[in-house]
Scaffold this motif. Structure first.
Motif, PDB file in Angstrom:
ATOM      1  N   ASP A  72      23.685  52.800 -28.518  1.00 23.04           N
ATOM      2  CA  ASP A  72      22.535  52.159 -29.179  1.00 23.04           C
ATOM      3  C   ASP A  72      21.820  51.188 -28.254  1.00 23.04           C
ATOM      4  N   LEU A  73      22.570  50.546 -27.333  1.00 23.94           N
ATOM      5  CA  LEU A  73      22.027  49.544 -26.421  1.00 23.94           C
ATOM      6  C   LEU A  73      21.449  50.181 -25.167  1.00 23.94           C
ATOM      7  N   ASN A  74      22.184  51.089 -24.571  1.00 25.74           N
ATOM      8  CA  ASN A  74      21.768  51.674 -23.296  1.00 25.74           C
ATOM      9  C   ASN A  74      20.475  52.477 -23.463  1.00 25.74           C
ATOM     10  N   ASP A  75      19.604  52.373 -22.461  1.00 23.57           N
ATOM     11  CA  ASP A  75      18.286  53.036 -22.476  1.00 23.57           C
ATOM     12  C   ASP A  75      17.424  52.574 -23.639  1.00 23.57           C
ATOM     13  N   ARG A  76      17.791  51.443 -24.231  1.00 21.96           N
ATOM     14  CA  ARG A  76      16.991  50.851 -25.322  1.00 21.96           C
ATOM     15  C   ARG A  76      16.772  51.852 -26.470  1.00 21.96           C
ATOM     16  N   LEU A  77      17.801  52.630 -26.764  1.00 23.93           N
ATOM     17  CA  LEU A  77      17.640  53.673 -27.776  1.00 23.93           C
ATOM     18  C   LEU A  77      17.151  53.111 -29.104  1.00 23.93           C
ATOM     19  N   PHE A  78      17.865  52.113 -29.637  1.00 26.55           N
ATOM     20  CA  PHE A  78      17.456  51.556 -30.930  1.00 26.55           C
ATOM     21  C   PHE A  78      16.220  50.668 -30.799  1.00 26.55           C
ATOM     22  N   GLN A  79      16.150  49.900 -29.716  1.00 22.64           N
ATOM     23  CA  GLN A  79      15.036  48.961 -29.563  1.00 22.64           C
ATOM     24  C   GLN A  79      13.678  49.660 -29.505  1.00 22.64           C
ATOM     25  N   ASN A  98      13.457  65.709 -30.481  1.00 23.10           N
ATOM     26  CA  ASN A  98      12.902  66.165 -29.210  1.00 23.10           C
ATOM     27  C   ASN A  98      14.045  66.536 -28.268  1.00 23.10           C
ATOM     28  N   ILE A  99      14.089  67.792 -27.807  1.00 23.67           N
ATOM     29  CA  ILE A  99      15.200  68.266 -26.990  1.00 23.67           C
ATOM     30  C   ILE A  99      15.264  67.537 -25.657  1.00 23.67           C
ATOM     31  N   SER A 100      14.111  67.138 -25.109  1.00 22.39           N
ATOM     32  CA  SER A 100      14.118  66.393 -23.844  1.00 22.39           C
ATOM     33  C   SER A 100      14.754  65.026 -24.029  1.00 22.39           C
ATOM     34  N   LYS A 101      14.466  64.378 -25.156  1.00 21.55           N
ATOM     35  CA  LYS A 101      15.077  63.085 -25.451  1.00 21.55           C
ATOM     36  C   LYS A 101      16.587  63.228 -25.650  1.00 21.55           C
ATOM     37  N   GLN A 102      16.986  64.273 -26.351  1.00 21.81           N
ATOM     38  CA  GLN A 102      18.412  64.527 -26.547  1.00 21.81           C
ATOM     39  C   GLN A 102      19.117  64.740 -25.204  1.00 21.81           C
ATOM     40  N   GLN A 103      18.483  65.500 -24.335  1.00 23.94           N
ATOM     41  CA  GLN A 103      19.047  65.765 -23.013  1.00 23.94           C
ATOM     42  C   GLN A 103      19.237  64.463 -22.237  1.00 23.94           C
ATOM     43  N   GLU A 104      18.256  63.594 -22.292  1.00 25.84           N
ATOM     44  CA  GLU A 104      18.312  62.317 -21.586  1.00 25.84           C
ATOM     45  C   GLU A 104      19.449  61.439 -22.086  1.00 25.84           C
ATOM     46  N   LEU A 105      19.685  61.457 -23.398  1.00 26.76           N
ATOM     47  CA  LEU A 105      20.626  60.526 -24.009  1.00 26.76           C
ATOM     48  C   LEU A 105      22.052  61.060 -24.122  1.00 26.76           C
TER      49      LEU A 105
END
Length: 623
Positions: A72-79, A98-105
């Protein structure tokens, strides 16, 4: 008591050979909670996702990631999560489609779980970083006022993981990491408890997942601090969440204190850890009639005092290895309650501005650090090994050697494992009851601290206990395993299965030097039992346990678990755990009155819990 002390004096000398203590190994497999095998998926995990370049290195020492932290913190996912345009105050449900976002996270997580090991991952939240559009006025701007909306973030995050991995979500979810030190932000007994309950309800309605908490710090597992002030908060938390949480989780650490060229350890292991587990399970059993599975999702070496905890240091490395092993010995003796553990070691802990390797298994380049010795020591043990019953010497003293034993019919060997809590060498007599095996030569593997204050592991050194009449010398603060070839025909034919029953009371005040409770047993036949009594006594008073009666019959044979906190100037109470041998003839009843007697009639204190670990012999099909 004079008779018991005489027994101790005699037991130190066997066949004319002096020993500091004895360990008895029985011709019985040992099952706890019905499980007899060494299950490496429960014990061989480390914290943090592995960098993909280090996955193969970690597998080479038979460890894999057990805990996915701070998603939740890393890559500002929740923020950075946008608000739902159609539901004010709630997260946009389409953000992670979004599949690109899923891939990144989530690609690093997928790489970790696709590396050949069973997925036993625990996902854990930091829970202090939220979008600015959420109202967080009641929690110092760090947690949403709307608990339902906060829980919705978690559901949508896990749905994104589910979609990206085609259903391979982490099987465990910790709601908040160490919320008990965040009380100025979220009240533990209201906000934290309700958040756990709400998250559990939402996740259980959509996924097959076990929700766990409260993931409390090692600081608050010292439950008798400040007259049990945090325990009352924990009870309030459990009263709200029991029935919703699947697993109870917490952290446990021991600290290193260095002064000149001397060192010592303080912390929860071993006595306070066992006392906390018994108190917790005793309370849950009172409320529900069952025990609750436990996860220790961080453990090992904690704070360092006297020298830097981050600079390269042999003694810090030794402490990291030593405490990882010390805690695992205790965990493996509590398999009935502890479902799994995750040591606080990382594949690599370096990041910009932090170059320390003191908790790293490997450098960024994949070179092993000394810390890998933790997993090298346990490398040979797989589900092909099963536990054997052992017993420490009942000498009315604090034990300084913790024993385990395992055998494998596939490898035709029996392994005796010993962990020393003493800074002195100890001669340990290995007694194989009724000579069920009579090993002579074998091999010893030990992790020890050498003169230059660096840890050293020695593998498979020749050993001959025929010449020493069963004696082994355990070096100071060593963790050793002694391997003896054993034909499969000589391995045990029966299983001793242990089940624990708890007293009707917890945190029993000592009045006129006495504390009493009652244990109810089912109508059954038991072959043996151990009575475990935990006490909390003020450090500024002279008092000690003097005797225990079991339905008015005195129990003579006992020892005390090692208390590493007894020299800790920051505690106010001694927390001791005593284990008594109970003969099977005392178990032919369904109601047992246990009376604990103390030496000082004026002194205060508590018996925090009383546990009766019963054992039944069963036919064995273990191979």
């Amino acid at each position: 008591m004079k008779w018991t002390q005489a027994y101790f004096a005699l037991s130190l000398i066997t066949d004319g050979v002096y020993s500091d203590t004895t360990v008895t190994i029985y011709p019985q497999w040992l099952a706890q909670g019905g499980r007899v095998r060494y299950e490496s998926d429960r014990w061989n995990k480390h914290n943090g996702l592995e960098q993909e370049s280090l996955i193969a290195n970690c597998r080479s020492i038979r460890t894999d990631s057990g805990r996915w932290m701070n998603r939740d913190l890393n890559d500002r996912l929740f923020q950075d999560w946008p608000e739902d345009a159609h539901r004010s105050g709630y997260p946009d449900p389409n953000y992670l489609k979004n599949i690109s976002k899923q891939q990144e996270l989530f690609s690093n997580y997928l790489a970790d779980i696709d590396s050949g090991y069973k997925n036993e991952m625990i996902m854990v939240m930091n829970a202090l970083n939220w979008p600015d559009w959420m109202n967080q006025s009641e929690h110092e701007g760090q947690f949403p006022n709307n608990i339902d909306a906060a829980a919705e973030f978690i559901v949508l995050m896990l749905q994104g993981v589910y979609d990206y991995t085609q259903g391979h979500i982490p099987p465990y979810f910790e709601v908040v990491n160490e919320p008990d030190v965040k009380e100025q932000i979220m009240n533990f007994t209201t906000t934290v408890a309700l958040f756990h309950k709400t998250v559990a309800e939402k996740l259980h309605s959509r996924f097959h997942i076990k929700v766990t908490g409260p993931t409390m710090t090692g600081y608050n597992t010292v439950v008798d601090r400040n007259d049990f002030s945090f325990w009352t908060k924990l009870v309030d938390f459990m009263d709200i969440t029991l029935g919703y949480l699947d697993v109870f989780s917490f952290h446990s650490y021991n600290s290193l204190i260095v002064s000149g060229k001397s060192h010592r350890f303080t912390g929860i292991n071993e006595a306070r850890l066992v006392a906390f587990v018994d108190l917790l399970e005793n309370y849950v059993h009172q409320k529900t009639g069952r025990i609750i599975p436990l996860i220790i999702s961080e453990y090992g070496r904690g704070k360092v005092t006297g020298i830097s905890s981050t600079a390269p240091s042999g003694i810090v490395d030794f402490a990291t290895i030593y405490q990882s092993n010390a805690h695992r010995f205790t965990h493996l003796g509590l398999r009935e309650y502890i479902d799994k553990t995750v040591v606080f070691l990382l594949s690599n802990q370096q990041y910009p501005g932090h170059d320390s390797l003191n908790r790293s298994l490997f450098t960024r380049q994949g070179n092993a650090t000394r810390i890998v010795d933790v997993f090298k020591f346990w490398y040979n043990f797989t589900s092909e090994y099963s536990f054997i019953r052992t017993a420490s010497q009942c000498d009315v003293q604090e034990r300084t050697v913790s024993p385990l034993a395992m055998s494998s019919s596939l490898h035709n060997e029996t392994v005796i494992l010993l962990h020393s809590y003493s800074q002195q060498s100890q001669d340990v007599k290995l007694v194989f009851q009724e000579d069920w095996i009579t090993p002579t030569t074998g091999e010893a593997t030990c992790i020890t601290l050498k003169d230059n204050w660096y840890p050293v592991i020695t593998f498979n050194e020749p050993l001959d206990i025929g010449d020493t009449r069963g004696m082994v010398t355990l070096p100071p603060e060593a963790t050793c395993r002694y391997t003896f070839k054993t034909p499969s025909s000589q391995l045990p034919k029966v299983i001793l299965n242990e089940t624990t029953y708890y007293g009707s009371d917890i945190i029993i005040p000592i009045k006129d030097s006495i504390a009493v409770t009652t244990i109810l047993l089912p109508k059954d036949e038991f072959d043996s039992a151990r009575l475990r009594v935990s006490t909390s006594l003020p450090i500024n008073e002279t008092n000690s346990l003097s005797s225990v009666t079991f339905n008015h019959q005195p129990l003579y044979f006992f020892y005390k678990l090692f208390d590493s906190d007894k020299q800790n100037s920051q505690i106010y109470n001694f927390m001791d755990v005593w284990e008594f041998d109970v003969h099977s003839t005392l178990l032919n009843t369904t109601s047992i009155t246990v009376q604990v007697n103390f030496s000082n009639k004026q002194a205060k204190g508590y018996v925090t819990s009383v546990a009766l670990v019963t054992a039944k012999l069963l036919p064995s099909d273990t191979k």
